[in-house]
Design a protein around this motif. Structure first.
Motif, PDB file in Angstrom:
ATOM      1  N   VAL A 297      43.116  42.125  29.895  1.00  0.00           N
ATOM      2  CA  VAL A 297      44.198  41.165  30.106  1.00  0.00           C
ATOM      3  C   VAL A 297      44.125  40.606  31.527  1.00  0.00           C
ATOM      4  O   VAL A 297      44.214  39.389  31.743  1.00  0.00           O
ATOM      5  N   ASP A 298      43.957  41.481  32.491  1.00  0.00           N
ATOM      6  CA  ASP A 298      43.883  41.080  33.897  1.00  0.00           C
ATOM      7  C   ASP A 298      42.716  40.124  34.135  1.00  0.00           C
ATOM      8  O   ASP A 298      42.866  39.050  34.734  1.00  0.00           O
ATOM      9  N   GLN A 303      40.590  34.719  35.159  1.00  0.00           N
ATOM     10  CA  GLN A 303      39.571  33.728  34.837  1.00  0.00           C
ATOM     11  C   GLN A 303      40.212  32.390  34.479  1.00  0.00           C
ATOM     12  O   GLN A 303      39.732  31.326  34.903  1.00  0.00           O
ATOM     13  N   LEU A 304      41.287  32.416  33.718  1.00  0.00           N
ATOM     14  CA  LEU A 304      41.976  31.166  33.385  1.00  0.00           C
ATOM     15  C   LEU A 304      42.535  30.497  34.638  1.00  0.00           C
ATOM     16  O   LEU A 304      42.495  29.272  34.761  1.00  0.00           O
ATOM     17  N   ALA A 305      43.049  31.298  35.574  1.00  0.00           N
ATOM     18  CA  ALA A 305      43.563  30.724  36.819  1.00  0.00           C
ATOM     19  C   ALA A 305      42.441  30.062  37.610  1.00  0.00           C
ATOM     20  O   ALA A 305      42.614  28.958  38.152  1.00  0.00           O
ATOM     21  N   ASP A 326      42.043  35.610  44.378  1.00  0.00           N
ATOM     22  CA  ASP A 326      42.817  36.833  44.179  1.00  0.00           C
ATOM     23  C   ASP A 326      44.262  36.526  43.821  1.00  0.00           C
ATOM     24  O   ASP A 326      45.206  36.961  44.485  1.00  0.00           O
ATOM     25  N   ARG A 327      44.429  35.769  42.744  1.00  0.00           N
ATOM     26  CA  ARG A 327      45.758  35.431  42.262  1.00  0.00           C
ATOM     27  C   ARG A 327      45.811  35.685  40.763  1.00  0.00           C
ATOM     28  O   ARG A 327      44.789  35.721  40.081  1.00  0.00           O
ATOM     29  N   ASN A 382      46.179  32.299  25.590  1.00  0.00           N
ATOM     30  CA  ASN A 382      45.658  31.016  26.084  1.00  0.00           C
ATOM     31  C   ASN A 382      44.150  31.087  26.283  1.00  0.00           C
ATOM     32  O   ASN A 382      43.584  32.172  26.415  1.00  0.00           O
ATOM     33  N   ASP A 383      43.513  29.922  26.290  1.00  0.00           N
ATOM     34  CA  ASP A 383      42.089  29.861  26.614  1.00  0.00           C
ATOM     35  C   ASP A 383      41.793  28.572  27.360  1.00  0.00           C
ATOM     36  O   ASP A 383      42.712  27.804  27.696  1.00  0.00           O
TER      37      ASP A 383
END
Length: 406
Positions: A297-298, A303-305, A326-327, A382-383
């Motif tokens: 999950v993390d 990766q999406l961010a 790192d967000r 989401n993707d």
């Protein structure tokens, strides 16, 4: 649609003639079939009160309710279920700490240290504590990107600092604050550390023993569970010394005409009939997240961010707030000369749900020198195609307002 999205029935719909893209999980997450069915089963098969009866339905309800508590304990690695108090969510948990622990233990001249990026739920209770006790509010200085410099944090904490309250993850900036290091600093000065885990517990592995925080709060609705349920973690020694703030049925041991005694932990803080279905749903949400794996999950959210930050550079005049690395899985932004409410309205017409406003962080908005922002926040369902839709919608927003007001 990614492989997890199929588990979330609400996502299988159109909004304003377009397939729904839900990018508001920081406000509240969607619920998988497994959670919805767990709540339905409780009401359909064994709806009963807990702890009070010996009949079959009551026993099954109690087992489900207390079994979920054990799941929460395991999920955040608390030492004992005595350290897990059910609450309505993060807000009520923070208020419990403020009303029971802080008002009793703080006095005039003591310091409460916060960050300027705190959600109102982790700000206003401490303002009230300061008003009643005479304690003083102080604030960590933030770096320009919304991160915390540990050297400056160490200079802010003093021997008068009795309590530090900070979010593990900012709901606006996506900043991940260094909780373990802060705990060490606070404890060196004899204070306690309160952690708002509303945005971290749903998205990353959180180990309260490793962090060594004294209190941590969480909300079920942000981690695929029902609304109206959450939990307070507190070190057992602290909770033992605290007095309950709600009185009545369920939390009592012995009642006489002129005095009463309380049940042991955790029940002394849980007066009245609890949110039984909510707790069972929260347990089912934890089962779901653990089946996926919090490391996954993390990694997925981060990766999406990263992808969103890169793709959103294509939108002319767009400003993103918070650290560039790192967000966690959210991006807060503004488009030049377009109010964030207008941005959200145009995106909604495209079937894309984002949040717009001050995000219950008015002091942070002033720190950013804006009145409001728009925010896209991501989760397991989401993707990258959702990000592509977002970027396309933002470009359409920019073009529309350029044509109208250009």
């Amino acid at each position: 649609m990614n492989r997890y999205a199929k588990d979330f029935p609400i996502l299988n719909q159109e909004v304003n003639g377009n397939p729904l893209v839900y990018l508001d999980s920081s406000a509240t997450s969607q619920k998988p079939f497994q959670v919805i069915e767990a709540v339905e089963r409780y009401y359909q098969e064994y709806n009963s009160n807990v702890h009070r009866g010996v009949h079959t339905l009551g026993t099954k309800a109690t087992d489900g309710y207390e079994g979920a508590r054990e799941k929460v304990r395991r999920f955040i690695n608390a030492k004992s279920v005595k350290e897990i108090i059910y609450t309505r969510g993060t807000t009520s948990a923070l208020n419990l700490i403020a009303s029971s622990y802080a008002r009793t233990n703080l006095k005039e001249g003591d310091e409460i240290v916060l960050s300027p990026s705190e959600h109102h739920s982790n700000l206003i209770p401490w303002q009230q504590v300061a008003r009643v006790t005479g304690a003083v509010l102080k604030y960590f200085p933030l770096e320009p990107d919304g991160t915390l410099d540990l050297k400056k944090a160490e200079e802010t904490i003093t021997d008068r600092t009795k309590l530090v309250a900070i979010a593990h993850v900012s709901n606006v900036l996506g900043t991940i604050f260094p909780i373990k290091e802060l705990a060490q600093m606070v404890h060196q000065h004899g204070g306690v550390l309160v952690v708002d885990g509303a945005q971290s517990v749903p998205h990353m592995k959180v180990d309260v023993q490793e962090l060594d925080c004294d209190f941590l709060t969480l909300s079920g609705h942000k981690m695929m569970g029902p609304t109206g349920i959450g939990a307070l973690y507190g070190k057992e020694s602290l909770l033992e010394a605290m007095e309950p703030i709600e009185f009545g049925g369920e939390m009592i041991d012995h009642v006489d005409l002129f005095e009463s005694t309380w049940k042991e932990l955790p029940w002394k803080f849980e007066g009245g009939t609890p949110n039984i279905a909510g707790a069972i749903g929260l347990g089912a949400a934890i089962d779901y997240l653990e089946s996926v794996g919090m490391d996954h999950v993390d990694a997925h959210d981060r990766q999406l961010a990263r992808y969103a930050l890169e793709e959103m550079k294509k939108v002319e005049g767009l400003t993103v707030y918070g650290p560039v690395s790192d967000r966690t899985g959210l991006v807060t932004f503004n488009i030049d000369d377009v109010h964030p409410h207008d941005v959200a309205t145009v995106l909604d017409a495209e079937g894309i749900a984002v949040r717009a406003g001050h995000h219950c962080c008015q002091p942070l908005m002033r720190w950013l020198n804006v009145s409001a922002t728009a925010r896209a926040s991501f989760y397991l369902y989401n993707d990258e195609s959702d990000i592509d839709r977002l970027v396309k919608g933002l470009q359409k927003t920019k073009e529309y307002f350029s044509n109208v007001f250009g």
